[in-house]
Design an enzyme around this catalytic site. Structure first.
Site, mmCIF file in Angstrom:
data_model
loop_
_atom_site.group_PDB
_atom_site.id
_atom_site.type_symbol
_atom_site.label_atom_id
_atom_site.label_comp_id
_atom_site.label_asym_id
_atom_site.label_seq_id
_atom_site.Cartn_x
_atom_site.Cartn_y
_atom_site.Cartn_z
ATOM 1 N N CYS A 177 -13.785 8.269 0.727
ATOM 2 C CA CYS A 177 -14.944 8.434 1.599
ATOM 3 C C CYS A 177 -15.616 7.073 1.773
ATOM 4 C CB CYS A 177 -15.917 9.426 0.973
ATOM 5 S SG CYS A 177 -17.466 9.570 1.890
ATOM 6 N N CYS A 201 -15.858 14.002 4.802
ATOM 7 C CA CYS A 201 -15.888 14.121 3.343
ATOM 8 C C CYS A 201 -16.447 15.486 2.968
ATOM 9 C CB CYS A 201 -16.758 13.006 2.760
ATOM 10 S SG CYS A 201 -17.048 13.166 0.988
ATOM 11 N N HIS A 221 -4.695 -4.434 -2.176
ATOM 12 C CA HIS A 221 -5.064 -3.996 -0.827
ATOM 13 C C HIS A 221 -5.149 -2.483 -0.715
ATOM 14 C CE1 HIS A 221 -3.463 -8.145 0.654
ATOM 15 N NE2 HIS A 221 -4.721 -8.209 0.269
ATOM 16 N N VAL A 279 0.841 -1.202 0.000
ATOM 17 C CA VAL A 279 0.000 0.000 0.000
ATOM 18 C C VAL A 279 0.874 1.250 0.000
ATOM 19 C CG1 VAL A 279 -1.984 -1.112 1.105
ATOM 20 C CG2 VAL A 279 -0.200 -0.134 2.539
HETATM 21 ZN ZN LIG Z 1 -18.482 11.364 0.698
#
Ligand SMILES: [Zn+2]
Length: 251
Positions: A122, A148, A114, A96
């Site tokens: 989000c 978000c 992954h 990652v």
């Molecule tokens: Zn969102």
């Protein structure tokens, strides 16, 4: 075998990044060994239900404690060379850290099974995806648990946490590439993490050769045509044919 192969599918794991100085998760100096709170935050149910876990996780990331700045090593570069030889079919990585992209691997031939810790997504809407550094600026500016900006939902690194499913499209791409290859190269992975480890088995079942380059034994050593148990950054350039000044690996 690499010279003879036309379509090489590669699977990489944490072992290819340790020579870049990236700590593993579960080793003696591992990220989770030293910081059990970080391990708790990697479980999606805990992350979603506990605001304190999210706040301390964002604070740790903002202070730079989770991922130090690291650069790709000769192992990552060897896979770029394999791609430049026209042999790479697909590069599947369990990592990652985005070190493959930073080494110069083509993102179109890469599956991050992954996810990536360098980006944020989000958990409520599918519309928001941003660079991690962008969100960490908000954390440093005082937002302890930044929501978000589009829907107010929870944000999380774009990794697949424990309890989350793999992206079915990425998994299907990885499986298809394993069936289509004539050589499967597993690098720096103990092939213990399911279901992506099964790609090695799929490749063998469909007639491909299997080469494993790893510092320790793996779950599928018994299936391998060749086992290379040595330093990845030293041996992978030789395996991939990218080393213009070959040296005998130290042993
Ligand atoms: Zn969102």
């Amino acid at each position: 075998m690499v010279d003879a192969a036309e379509r090489v599918t590669v699977l990489t794991g944490a072992g290819i990044s340790t020579d870049s100085g990236l700590r593993d998760f579960r080793g003696p100096q591992g990220i989770w060994t030293r910081d059990p709170a970080a391990e708790r935050a990697s479980n999606i149910n805990v992350y979603v239900s506990d605001p304190e876990v999210r706040r301390s996780n964002w604070a740790r990331r903002a202070s730079g404690e989770i991922w130090a700045e690291v650069a790709p090593n000769e192992g990552h570069k060897a896979l770029v060379a394999l791609e430049q030889r026209g042999k790479l079919h697909l590069l599947i990585t369990q990592n990652v850290d985005e070190l493959h992209q930073r080494a110069g691997s083509d993102p179109d031939r890469l599956v991050e099974i992954h996810g990536t810790t360098r980006k944020v997504q989000c958990l409520s809407c599918e519309n928001y995806r941003a660079e991690m550094q962008e969100v960490l600026k908000r954390v440093r500016a005082g937002e302890e648990d930044p929501p978000c900006p589009l829907c107010g939902g929870l944000l999380k690194s774009a990794t697949v946490s424990f309890g989350q499913s793999l992206d079915p499209i990425s998994l299907a791409r990885a499986e298809r590439a394993s069936l289509e290859c004539d050589l499967f190269l597993a690098v720096g992975t103990t092939l213990a993490v399911s279901p992506i480890n099964m790609t090695a088995q799929l490749a063998v079942q469909s007639g491909a050769r299997l080469v494993i380059v790893n510092g320790e034994t793996t779950e599928f050593d018994y299936l391998a045509d060749v086992l290379v148990r040595d330093s990845i950054s030293e041996t992978l350039p030789l395996v991939c044919g990218s080393d213009t000044h070959p040296q005998t690996p130290k042993r």
